[in-house]
Motif scaffolding. Sequence first.
Motif, mmCIF file in Angstrom:
data_model
loop_
_atom_site.group_PDB
_atom_site.id
_atom_site.type_symbol
_atom_site.label_atom_id
_atom_site.label_comp_id
_atom_site.label_asym_id
_atom_site.label_seq_id
_atom_site.Cartn_x
_atom_site.Cartn_y
_atom_site.Cartn_z
ATOM 1 N N ILE A 10 -8.009 -1.364 31.696
ATOM 2 C CA ILE A 10 -9.556 -1.955 32.257
ATOM 3 C C ILE A 10 -9.971 -1.159 33.638
ATOM 4 O O ILE A 10 -9.796 -0.266 34.732
ATOM 5 C CB ILE A 10 -8.935 -3.430 32.987
ATOM 6 C CG1 ILE A 10 -7.894 -4.435 32.448
ATOM 7 C CG2 ILE A 10 -10.165 -4.177 32.942
ATOM 8 C CD1 ILE A 10 -7.715 -5.390 32.675
ATOM 9 N N SER A 11 -11.503 -1.177 32.775
ATOM 10 C CA SER A 11 -12.002 -0.718 34.287
ATOM 11 C C SER A 11 -12.732 -1.047 35.300
ATOM 12 O O SER A 11 -13.270 -2.440 34.954
ATOM 13 C CB SER A 11 -13.290 0.323 32.949
ATOM 14 O OG SER A 11 -14.222 -0.598 32.203
ATOM 15 N N VAL A 12 -13.702 -0.128 35.863
ATOM 16 C CA VAL A 12 -14.301 -0.635 37.492
ATOM 17 C C VAL A 12 -15.261 -1.652 36.838
ATOM 18 O O VAL A 12 -15.420 -2.562 37.429
ATOM 19 C CB VAL A 12 -14.337 0.733 37.912
ATOM 20 C CG1 VAL A 12 -14.747 -0.688 39.354
ATOM 21 C CG2 VAL A 12 -13.127 0.526 38.874
ATOM 22 N N GLN A 13 -16.191 -0.844 35.719
ATOM 23 C CA GLN A 13 -17.611 -2.011 34.864
ATOM 24 C C GLN A 13 -16.858 -3.289 34.379
ATOM 25 O O GLN A 13 -17.273 -3.942 34.413
ATOM 26 C CB GLN A 13 -18.072 -1.281 33.625
ATOM 27 C CG GLN A 13 -19.263 -1.927 33.212
ATOM 28 C CD GLN A 13 -20.242 -2.135 34.672
ATOM 29 O OE1 GLN A 13 -20.395 -1.056 35.514
ATOM 30 N NE2 GLN A 13 -20.406 -3.064 34.662
ATOM 31 N N LEU A 59 -13.950 -4.909 35.417
ATOM 32 C CA LEU A 59 -13.697 -5.580 36.846
ATOM 33 C C LEU A 59 -15.069 -6.296 36.872
ATOM 34 O O LEU A 59 -15.594 -7.196 37.321
ATOM 35 C CB LEU A 59 -13.258 -5.022 37.714
ATOM 36 C CG LEU A 59 -11.368 -4.658 37.105
ATOM 37 C CD1 LEU A 59 -11.266 -3.704 38.022
ATOM 38 C CD2 LEU A 59 -10.945 -6.092 37.056
ATOM 39 N N LYS A 60 -16.020 -5.872 37.094
ATOM 40 C CA LYS A 60 -17.734 -5.869 37.332
ATOM 41 C C LYS A 60 -17.781 -6.817 36.494
ATOM 42 O O LYS A 60 -19.086 -7.757 37.332
ATOM 43 C CB LYS A 60 -18.162 -4.753 37.899
ATOM 44 C CG LYS A 60 -18.309 -4.022 39.364
ATOM 45 C CD LYS A 60 -18.726 -2.866 38.971
ATOM 46 C CE LYS A 60 -18.868 -1.654 40.188
ATOM 47 N NZ LYS A 60 -19.312 -0.698 39.969
ATOM 48 N N ASP A 61 -17.600 -7.146 35.527
ATOM 49 C CA ASP A 61 -18.098 -8.529 34.862
ATOM 50 C C ASP A 61 -17.446 -9.085 34.882
ATOM 51 O O ASP A 61 -18.014 -9.577 33.732
ATOM 52 C CB ASP A 61 -18.296 -7.554 32.943
ATOM 53 C CG ASP A 61 -19.799 -6.252 32.416
ATOM 54 O OD1 ASP A 61 -20.073 -6.194 34.524
ATOM 55 O OD2 ASP A 61 -19.640 -5.151 31.798
ATOM 56 N N SER A 62 -16.596 -9.317 35.392
ATOM 57 C CA SER A 62 -15.604 -10.602 35.284
ATOM 58 C C SER A 62 -16.115 -11.889 35.987
ATOM 59 O O SER A 62 -17.241 -11.546 36.613
ATOM 60 C CB SER A 62 -14.289 -10.755 36.111
ATOM 61 O OG SER A 62 -14.405 -10.182 37.476
ATOM 62 N N GLU A 63 -15.634 -13.274 35.638
ATOM 63 C CA GLU A 63 -16.705 -14.060 36.499
ATOM 64 C C GLU A 63 -16.939 -14.502 37.364
ATOM 65 O O GLU A 63 -17.428 -14.932 38.100
ATOM 66 C CB GLU A 63 -15.214 -15.858 35.471
ATOM 67 C CG GLU A 63 -16.255 -16.904 35.587
ATOM 68 C CD GLU A 63 -14.732 -17.637 35.599
ATOM 69 O OE1 GLU A 63 -15.436 -19.087 36.149
ATOM 70 O OE2 GLU A 63 -13.976 -17.379 34.962
ATOM 71 N N PHE A 64 -15.414 -14.044 38.414
ATOM 72 C CA PHE A 64 -15.760 -14.354 40.147
ATOM 73 C C PHE A 64 -16.265 -13.150 40.561
ATOM 74 O O PHE A 64 -16.399 -12.985 41.948
ATOM 75 C CB PHE A 64 -13.862 -14.545 40.331
ATOM 76 C CG PHE A 64 -13.449 -15.901 39.898
ATOM 77 C CD1 PHE A 64 -14.299 -17.250 39.861
ATOM 78 C CD2 PHE A 64 -12.245 -15.993 38.874
ATOM 79 C CE1 PHE A 64 -13.764 -17.919 39.580
ATOM 80 C CE2 PHE A 64 -11.793 -16.611 38.798
ATOM 81 C CZ PHE A 64 -12.833 -18.098 38.695
ATOM 82 N N GLN A 116 -8.183 -1.658 43.624
ATOM 83 C CA GLN A 116 -7.989 -2.903 43.687
ATOM 84 C C GLN A 116 -8.734 -3.474 44.339
ATOM 85 O O GLN A 116 -8.210 -4.649 44.114
ATOM 86 C CB GLN A 116 -6.494 -2.237 44.404
ATOM 87 C CG GLN A 116 -5.016 -1.959 43.970
ATOM 88 C CD GLN A 116 -4.283 -1.340 44.693
ATOM 89 O OE1 GLN A 116 -3.755 -0.198 46.099
ATOM 90 N NE2 GLN A 116 -2.824 -2.432 45.246
ATOM 91 N N PHE A 117 -9.817 -2.762 45.497
ATOM 92 C CA PHE A 117 -10.056 -4.180 46.123
ATOM 93 C C PHE A 117 -11.466 -4.686 44.709
ATOM 94 O O PHE A 117 -11.596 -5.928 45.130
ATOM 95 C CB PHE A 117 -10.807 -2.967 47.333
ATOM 96 C CG PHE A 117 -10.278 -2.380 48.130
ATOM 97 C CD1 PHE A 117 -10.124 -3.057 49.411
ATOM 98 C CD2 PHE A 117 -9.380 -1.560 48.035
ATOM 99 C CE1 PHE A 117 -9.190 -2.739 50.030
ATOM 100 C CE2 PHE A 117 -8.961 -1.165 48.605
ATOM 101 C CZ PHE A 117 -8.822 -1.225 50.301
ATOM 102 N N ALA A 134 -12.886 -8.863 41.453
ATOM 103 C CA ALA A 134 -12.758 -9.627 40.336
ATOM 104 C C ALA A 134 -11.964 -11.229 39.737
ATOM 105 O O ALA A 134 -11.978 -11.537 39.030
ATOM 106 C CB ALA A 134 -12.068 -8.666 39.127
ATOM 107 N N ILE A 135 -11.056 -10.876 40.590
ATOM 108 C CA ILE A 135 -10.183 -12.301 40.409
ATOM 109 C C ILE A 135 -9.802 -13.274 41.437
ATOM 110 O O ILE A 135 -10.001 -14.725 41.696
ATOM 111 C CB ILE A 135 -8.581 -12.025 40.954
ATOM 112 C CG1 ILE A 135 -8.109 -11.517 42.280
ATOM 113 C CG2 ILE A 135 -7.889 -10.925 39.657
ATOM 114 C CD1 ILE A 135 -6.517 -11.500 42.407
ATOM 115 N N GLY A 136 -11.237 -13.405 42.164
ATOM 116 C CA GLY A 136 -11.958 -14.549 43.496
ATOM 117 C C GLY A 136 -11.003 -14.705 44.342
ATOM 118 O O GLY A 136 -11.403 -15.122 45.204
#
Length: 259
Positions: free
Chosen positions: A22-25, A27-32, A123-124, A129-131
């Motif tokens: 999973i790319s950082v981008q 993660l940035k596009d995730s819901e939270f 990790q940050f 991304a996970i809220g």
Amino acid sequence: MNILDKIIQRKKDEVTFSKSKISVQQLKDSEFFDRKGFSLKETLKSKSGIIAEFKRKSPSKGIINDKVSPVEVVSAYENFGASGISVLTDLDFFGGSFDDILNIRNQVHIPILRKDFMIDEYQFYEAKAIGADVILLIAACLSPQKVQEFTELSHELGLEVLLEIHSEEELNHINKHIDFVGINNRNLKDFKVDLQHSVDLKNQLPSDILSVAESGIYSEEDFRFLKEKGFDGFLMGEYFMKDENPGNTFRNFISNVTS
């Protein structure tokens, strides 16, 4: 190699694998990722001061409680006055997962601490991304420079920072941007608990920083002792989780220490 060294080595491998998937981008596009976080600074002062933890197991205790639902437990924690929720996301050593936070994020309206061993910038972005609202930095596995860099990144992402220390040498990891200093009553290298050692360290903290007593709080007497010594927050997990109904144990504990 002590247990902390083993955990960090495994964490490096884990992060490398995650980056490949999973790319950082992404993660940035995730819901939270763009949600405005809850502030533990605010809730520590306005509620019980307890950061109640959901934890299935640990290297020192083995299985603590792997039968209960995260949603059920943390909802009870919130209902009965927790200032925040701590969730272990390390799988191999603590039996946690990202899903534990993802599944509770919309169920509670207090801050969630992602409790893990943070060694890489990636990790940050995961935490955001996970809220999660707060992240843990462990001085024992980071340099003062890394603590500074990770604190700046966390704040850029809207995450508060709890820095965990256990020794006088680690006092130099504290910088003016840290939101809280947690003092671990348990030595991560040999798992011995010493409350007085934590009090001695607390007395050396800057007077304007919020302090959190972490781990090894096994009784109402331990809690009262640490509170009397001036700690602002208390991160507690095993005391509640070892019961088959952690929410009820938390409710009774709050009732007893506030009566």
